[in-house]
Design a protein around this motif. Structure first.
Motif, PDB file in Angstrom:
ATOM      1  N   PHE A  81     -13.749  -6.678 -24.169  1.00 52.19           N
ATOM      2  CA  PHE A  81     -14.985  -6.349 -24.955  1.00 52.19           C
ATOM      3  C   PHE A  81     -14.769  -5.703 -26.198  1.00 52.19           C
ATOM      4  O   PHE A  81     -15.314  -6.148 -27.193  1.00 52.19           O
ATOM      5  N   LYS A  82     -13.654  -4.972 -26.652  1.00 49.93           N
ATOM      6  CA  LYS A  82     -13.130  -4.345 -27.862  1.00 49.93           C
ATOM      7  C   LYS A  82     -13.206  -5.570 -28.925  1.00 49.93           C
ATOM      8  O   LYS A  82     -13.722  -5.344 -30.055  1.00 49.93           O
ATOM      9  N   HIS A  90     -16.627  -7.262 -29.516  1.00 48.33           N
ATOM     10  CA  HIS A  90     -17.414  -6.390 -30.303  1.00 48.33           C
ATOM     11  C   HIS A  90     -16.967  -6.379 -31.763  1.00 48.33           C
ATOM     12  O   HIS A  90     -17.832  -6.584 -32.894  1.00 48.33           O
ATOM     13  N   GLN A  91     -15.609  -6.432 -32.385  1.00 41.43           N
ATOM     14  CA  GLN A  91     -15.188  -6.313 -33.514  1.00 41.43           C
ATOM     15  C   GLN A  91     -15.541  -7.629 -34.158  1.00 41.43           C
ATOM     16  O   GLN A  91     -15.728  -7.941 -35.491  1.00 41.43           O
ATOM     17  N   ALA A 110     -17.627  -9.717 -33.581  1.00 36.40           N
ATOM     18  CA  ALA A 110     -19.150  -9.787 -33.867  1.00 36.40           C
ATOM     19  C   ALA A 110     -19.680  -9.120 -35.301  1.00 36.40           C
ATOM     20  O   ALA A 110     -20.184  -9.810 -36.206  1.00 36.40           O
ATOM     21  N   LYS A 111     -18.903  -8.013 -35.380  1.00 31.60           N
ATOM     22  CA  LYS A 111     -19.089  -7.290 -36.708  1.00 31.60           C
ATOM     23  C   LYS A 111     -18.481  -7.822 -37.842  1.00 31.60           C
ATOM     24  O   LYS A 111     -19.009  -7.901 -39.093  1.00 31.60           O
TER      25      LYS A 111
END
Ligand SMILES: Cc1cc2nc3c(=O)[nH]c(=O)nc-3n(C[C@H](O)[C@H](O)[C@H](O)COP(=O)(O)OP(=O)(O)OC[C@H]3O[C@@H](n4cnc5c(N)ncnc54)[C@H](O)[C@@H]3O)c2cc1C
Length: 494
Positions: free
Chosen positions: A153-154, A157-158, A160-161
């Motif tokens: 997930f981490k 998430h990063q 996507a950013k």
């Protein structure tokens, strides 16, 4: 003391050697050429000194850190100075934009476009700085051994950013509207051999690195970095064998046992390959079962970066210019499309480097060094042959364009030394697969976890370092690769 055989004295082979030698390993480097440096090579002829490959020094801290970590002061090995201006960009309508590292000065240049564009540029810098910090802390500095280290997930998430799926040109276009500025802020993806119109936008960090940390110059030229690394490695007790070509990585039952040089086995506890990863896979690892997912067919199918056609001119006259200059083609998009379609662009953009503007020791009195780089396709999936006709045509075309630069009209009559490198020269001199000067292309599916890593599941005690490995090409980035591989070796062997 564990013995490490390192194949290749390129930037990352030397840097990894310094790190590992400092940690108590006994490293010996075997290099096929007569001097160290790999692509960071040098030509010294008739009083002229040319850098062969890299010329633009970005992220100076990465250079300095290598010496500091080994217990010495970097300024005793390399003298760095900030370049002002960083470079000059020339557009086909004769407009020139000097990219200054001095923010107030650059802002006044930007305001000549408009205040809105200036605000867009500042917003772009803030956005891309945030992405740079994320990329550096979360992705660039680590090695991926297991799928779970990426598929979590981490990471997503990063990612996507980071908005990695946009290309550099699109990403900049949402901040500035003026096409000239968009080009000036996105062409730098070519520094790693990838198109600004298709590369993942993580490469927009390159212009940002330029704009926030500056472009630097190493006294004596980039090659001084190679010489400084060689000196430090030898001081630490490492050994370098020049003119020694490695023909095989010897693997028995899934464990690297050493290397072969001139049919002689050199037993080693650890083998570290700095040879270009796709070339090494194809040529140094002999048995299919030891290649893992990198079969010869897969290596041929992978995407490769662009290459370079370079003319090294020694001129019998001083010319007034800046150290780095970019000259854009009339139709930059078409130029880039052709570059990645495997044809020599009809109207190419090109880059000029003249270190003698600030470093007089590199040429005889009253003379100038001029390095002219034209990005051209690699030899992958193309029928291009670099015969004399092809070389002379491109030489004539580019010299014809240089003669239109104010002050350079008489350049041809002042060429007293010249040498030309083509993708074939790069392929043969440094064993670069398909002559791709920046190695495997950093497309999305060849970046981060998807790029060849420092370790290999199939073979123990075998490690890789360099441009075609994670995190990618460019001197500061392969210095990171050296740090990653040294950490991986220490994790397994200390
Ligand atoms: C034209 C050009 C311009 C560039 N411009 C810039 C720039 O301005 N700024 C920047 O930061 N980066 C630039 N780069 C990229 C940068 O030069 C590279 O990313 C970096 O130098 C690669 O270092 P490396 O250690 O991965 O590999 P290399 O330098 O390729 O080193 C590999 C070494 O292995 C040796 N070798 C290969 N096979 C064998 C064998 N079988 N036996 C023994 N030895 C072997 C080779 O001879 C070589 O010395 C440029 C590159 C090129 C080519």
């Amino acid at each position: 003391m564990k013995k490490i055989s390192i194949i290749g004295a390129g930037t990352s082979g030397l840097a990894a050697g310094i790190r590992l030698q400092s940690q108590g390993f006994q490293c010996e480097i075997y290099e096929k050429n007569e001097a160290v440096g790999g692509r960071m090579y040098q030509i010294k002829e008739q009083g002229f000194t040319f850098d062969v490959g890299p010329t633009i020094v970005l992220m100076p801290k990465m250079y300095q850190e290598l010496f500091e970590m080994s217990g010495v002061k970097s300024e005793d090995y390399i003298q760095m100075q900030l370049l002002e201006p960083m470079n000059t960009i020339h557009y086909p309508d004769s407009m020139a934009l000097q990219i200054s590292s001095n923010l107030p000065q650059f802002i006044s240049q930007l305001e000549s476009f408009s205040e809105k564009e200036t605000a867009g540029y500042l917003a772009y810098l803030a956005d891309v700085y945030d992405r740079y910090v994320r990329a550096k802390n979360v992705f660039l500095d680590i090695s991926y051994r297991k799928p779970s280290e990426f598929y979590n997930f981490k990471t997503f998430h990063q990612l996507a950013k980071l908005r990695t799926l946009n290309n550099a040109y699109q990403s900049i276009s949402s901040f500035v509207k003026e096409d000239k500025l968009r080009k000036a802020l996105s062409f730098q993806t070519l520094y790693v051999g990838v198109s600004p119109f298709s590369g993942p936008s993580i490469y927009t960090i390159i212009p940002m690195i330029e704009l926030l940390f500056g472009v630097w110059y190493i006294k004596g030229g980039m090659y001084q970095m190679a010489k400084a690394m060689e000196r430090r490695f030898l001081e630490l007790g490492g050994k370098i064998h020049l003119n020694r070509t490695v023909s095989e990585i010897v693997i028995e039952k899934g464990i690297a046992k050493g290397i072969k040089v001139s049919e002689q086995l050199i037993p080693s506890d650890i083998v570290l390959s700095n040879a270009d990863f796709p070339w090494a896979m194809k040529n140094l690892i002999k048995e299919r079962k030891n290649k893992g997912k990198y079969s010869d067919q897969k290596i041929d199918r992978m995407k490769y970066s662009s290459s370079a056609f370079i003319m090294y001119f020694g001129l019998s006259k001083k010319y007034q210019t800046t150290v780095h200059q970019i000259h854009f083609a009339k139709d930059f998009k078409k130029n880039i499309d052709q570059l990645f379609e495997g044809v020599i662009p009809e109207d190419p953009s090109y880059y000029l480097y003249s270190p003698t503007q600030i470093d007089l020791d590199l040429a005889p009195d009253g003379c100038e060094v001029l390095y002219v780089l034209v990005p051209v396709p690699s030899l992958h999936q193309t029928k291009l042959v670099w015969n004399n006709d092809a070389i002379q045509n491109l030489r004539r075309q580019i010299l014809g364009r240089i003669k239109y630069i104010k002050g350079f009209e008489d350049i041809e009559s002042h060429i007293i030394y010249e040498k030309i490198f083509t993708p074939e020269t790069f392929r043969d001199l440094f064993n670069l697969q398909f002559g791709a000067t920046f190695g495997l292309q950093p497309s999305f599916f060849q970046s981060l976890y998807f790029r060849p890593q420092a370790t290999m599941k199939q073979v123990k005690n075998l490690y890789f370092v360099g441009s075609s490995n994670h995190p990618g090409a460019g001197v500061p980035i392969v210095l990171m690769s050296a740090k990653i591989v040294a950490n991986e070796i220490m994790r397994d062997h200390v």
